[in-house]
Design a protein around this motif. Structure first.
Motif, PDB file in Angstrom:
ATOM      1  N   ILE A  72       0.883  -1.168   0.000  1.00 15.13           N
ATOM      2  CA  ILE A  72       0.000   0.000   0.000  1.00 15.13           C
ATOM      3  C   ILE A  72       0.918   1.215   0.000  1.00 15.13           C
ATOM      4  O   ILE A  72       1.509   1.562   1.024  1.00 15.13           O
ATOM      5  CB  ILE A  72      -0.935  -0.004   1.227  1.00 15.13           C
TER       6      ILE A  72
ATOM      7  N   THR B  48     -10.804  -1.338   7.164  1.00 16.99           N
ATOM      8  CA  THR B  48     -10.658  -1.591   5.731  1.00 16.99           C
ATOM      9  C   THR B  48      -9.197  -1.687   5.332  1.00 16.99           C
ATOM     10  O   THR B  48      -8.765  -2.653   4.687  1.00 16.99           O
ATOM     11  CB  THR B  48     -11.357  -0.484   4.923  1.00 16.99           C
TER      12      THR B  48
ATOM     13  N   THR C  80      -7.438  -4.694   6.879  1.00 13.38           N
ATOM     14  CA  THR C  80      -7.802  -5.946   6.208  1.00 13.38           C
ATOM     15  C   THR C  80      -6.975  -6.120   4.941  1.00 13.38           C
ATOM     16  O   THR C  80      -6.468  -7.214   4.657  1.00 13.38           O
ATOM     17  CB  THR C  80      -9.304  -5.950   5.873  1.00 13.38           C
ATOM     18  N   GLN C  81      -6.829  -5.038   4.174  1.00 13.72           N
ATOM     19  CA  GLN C  81      -5.990  -5.100   2.985  1.00 13.72           C
ATOM     20  C   GLN C  81      -4.537  -5.388   3.357  1.00 13.72           C
ATOM     21  O   GLN C  81      -3.853  -6.164   2.678  1.00 13.72           O
ATOM     22  CB  GLN C  81      -6.076  -3.759   2.232  1.00 13.72           C
TER      23      GLN C  81
ATOM     24  N   ASN D   8      -2.130  -8.612   2.297  1.00 15.44           N
ATOM     25  CA  ASN D   8      -0.833  -8.448   1.641  1.00 15.44           C
ATOM     26  C   ASN D   8       0.284  -9.132   2.425  1.00 15.44           C
ATOM     27  O   ASN D   8       1.169  -9.771   1.847  1.00 15.44           O
ATOM     28  CB  ASN D   8      -0.512  -6.959   1.468  1.00 15.44           C
TER      29      ASN D   8
ATOM     30  N   LEU E  93     -14.432  -6.126  -0.445  1.00 15.51           N
ATOM     31  CA  LEU E  93     -13.056  -5.734  -0.745  1.00 15.51           C
ATOM     32  C   LEU E  93     -12.390  -6.664  -1.752  1.00 15.51           C
ATOM     33  O   LEU E  93     -11.467  -6.257  -2.456  1.00 15.51           O
ATOM     34  CB  LEU E  93     -12.230  -5.701   0.553  1.00 15.51           C
TER      35      LEU E  93
ATOM     36  N   ILE F 124     -10.285  -9.169  -1.357  1.00 13.75           N
ATOM     37  CA  ILE F 124      -8.849  -9.159  -1.092  1.00 13.75           C
ATOM     38  C   ILE F 124      -8.180 -10.403  -1.665  1.00 13.75           C
ATOM     39  O   ILE F 124      -8.793 -11.464  -1.792  1.00 13.75           O
ATOM     40  CB  ILE F 124      -8.568  -9.073   0.423  1.00 13.75           C
TER      41      ILE F 124
ATOM     42  N   ARG G 268     -13.819  -0.934  -3.334  1.00 12.05           N
ATOM     43  CA  ARG G 268     -12.747  -1.914  -3.259  1.00 12.05           C
ATOM     44  C   ARG G 268     -11.779  -1.630  -2.122  1.00 12.05           C
ATOM     45  O   ARG G 268     -10.747  -2.292  -2.010  1.00 12.05           O
ATOM     46  CB  ARG G 268     -11.978  -1.953  -4.588  1.00 12.05           C
ATOM     47  N   GLY G 269     -12.080  -0.639  -1.303  1.00 11.63           N
ATOM     48  CA  GLY G 269     -11.242  -0.374  -0.147  1.00 11.63           C
ATOM     49  C   GLY G 269     -10.549   0.979  -0.224  1.00 11.63           C
ATOM     50  O   GLY G 269     -10.990   1.897  -0.916  1.00 11.63           O
TER      51      GLY G 269
END
Length: 464
Positions: free
Chosen positions: A83, A112, A115-116, A120, A147, A149, A279-280
């Motif tokens: 990110i 959010t 969670t992403q 990752n 999301l 993911i 999508r986040g």
């Protein structure tokens, strides 16, 4: 018969976290009133107390004294989170073994983005997301359906638990190296008194988790609640325990900014900008485009400026609407800009520019971003927008204004003039208005025309 464990009673300040032996109306450290609350500290059994002392506050031996030369130097082990804007704020990536506390208003996007992040990190190590505020079914539905993911099924573990000893036990069994706990206010420890979210529980849980993470080399991220004023809830001690303190601000319905008020492994002058969608949290690589309205090439009451937010230069659009006064007293409305600064600039235009502004004035900063009260670099753009709206002057959106206006009408220099001008040139601006003291011959190397402004009258003359 076993002797009962004796409890030591303290009074802890909810603002600064300092202890007091007795209750008093004002905290002796931070001078805040009515912030002391009773805190009963349970006496740990001798075995646990010995382990706590041996583990130390940061997971190392607490009874060893070494000379500076005897301590080995270890380079910080960092990893990219995937990110981009989060890596920027953390200081070029996530420091392995660090403890991070992230806060923000409800709906800001804390769960959010974490969670992403957990998804990752599951591609690199064993990651666990412990949610103490929702069921695993709710978490999975949001992560996979909304999301969508991309995660490693074998290395992303979920747990719904609020008892801290159970969380640490399962994390050790699964050999977790990356742990997210949502949230610190929902946890309970058997070694602390009070209910979940109380000063004693928050402080005790944070200390236990810090010692646990440092001892076993686990990267830990905690979610923190905020007060009505968007300040971190709980004792001030919580901020001292963690290595990094992040906060997510909500600028409008979709824009989020992330800042670090504390970072032991990086700078605190970095700002991350995200866009929230289905999508986040999506990193915004070019925020200048986001904060410009994208209107026609020429507009009335609009002026572009370049601000410095942390270490980034951002192009922002200042909009102004000056209309006939409908009442006895003219209205002054400012969104995103300091209200007192607006009143001061209208007074300067009236005194030194001979411009009568007995009108209703509305100003807005496009994109929902709010400038700090100490940022005066947008004064020149605000003055240009006001004059443009008052006199119906169409201004090209290829003009950029930056500079501070003093009470005498003088246009004073701003910090980082050259980088700001370079940012404007990079985005194709044709005319850039700057204070005389900020001028440097290197600015002429680009294709833009640099116009030096010494006084507010110079701006009015240039706008004719």
């Amino acid at each position: 018969m076993a002797k009962a464990t004796k409890e030591k009673i303290k009074f802890v300040c909810s603002e600064c976290g300092n202890d007091h032996s007795r209750w008093q109306g004002q905290c002796g450290s931070c001078k805040a009133w009515n912030t002391l609350a009773e805190f009963k500290e349970a006496k740990l059994p001798s075995q646990q107390r010995a382990q706590a002392i041996q583990g130390g506050y940061a997971g190392t031996l607490g009874n060893v004294v070494k000379k500076m030369d005897e301590v080995s130097s270890v380079a910080l082990d960092k990893t990219a989170t995937g990110i981009g804007e989060l890596d920027r704020v953390l200081g070029h990536g996530l420091t392995i073994g660090s403890i991070i506390l992230i806060s923000g208003d409800p709906g800001a996007g804390k769960t959010t983005i974490l969670t992403q992040l957990a998804a990752n990190m599951s591609h690199k190590t064993t990651a666990m997301y412990c949610t103490a505020e929702e069921s695993l079914e709710q978490f999975k539905a949001r992560a996979t359906e909304r999301l969508k993911i991309n995660f490693m099924p074998e290395q992303l573990l979920l747990m719904s638990e609020y008892v801290i000893s159970n969380i640490m036990e399962k994390a050790l069994e699964a050999k977790v190296k990356f742990l997210i706990i949502d949230s610190i206010q929902a946890l309970e420890s058997e070694h602390a008194n009070g209910s979940a979210g109380s000063i004693g529980q928050v402080k005790g849980c944070a200390q236990e988790l810090s010692r646990f993470a440092k001892t076993h080399g686990i990267t830990l991220i905690l979610v923190g609640h905020v007060t009505k004023g968007s300040d971190l809830a709980g004792p001030k001690t919580l901020e001292h325990i963690v290595d990094t303190l992040l906060h997510i601000e909500v600028n409008d319905s979709i824009i989020r900014t992330m800042r670090a008020s504390k970072n032991r492994f990086g700078d605190v002058d970095q700002v991350g900008i995200f866009q929230m969608n289905s999508r986040g949290m999506i990193s915004v690589d070019n925020p200048s485009k986001l904060f410009l309205s994208g209107a026609d090439e020429r507009a009335v009451g609009s002026a572009i400026t370049c601000i410095r937010d942390g270490s980034r230069n951002l192009l922002l659009e200042v909009q102004s609407l000056v209309s006939e006064c409908e009442g006895e007293h003219p209205q002054r409305v400012s969104i995103g800009l300091n209200f007192n600064r607006l009143k001061m600039i209208t007074a300067v235009l009236r005194k030194h520019g001979k411009i009568q502004l007995f009108h209703d004035v509305y100003v807005n900063l496009v994109g929902g971003l709010k400038l700090p009260d100490t940022d005066t670099s947008a004064d020149l753009a605000l003055a240009a927008a006001l004059v443009s709206s008052l006199n119906d002057i169409e201004m090209s959106r290829k003009y950029c204004f930056m500079g501070e206006i003093s009470l005498s009408g003088e246009v004073r220099p701003i910090s980082g003039g050259v980088p700001r001008v370079n940012e404007a040139i990079k985005h194709g601006f044709e005319q850039i208005y700057i204070p005389k003291a900020n001028y440097h011959k290197s600015m002429e190397e680009g294709n833009a025309k640099i116009i030096v402004i010494e006084h507010i009258t110079d701006l009015l003359e240039a706008l004719k």
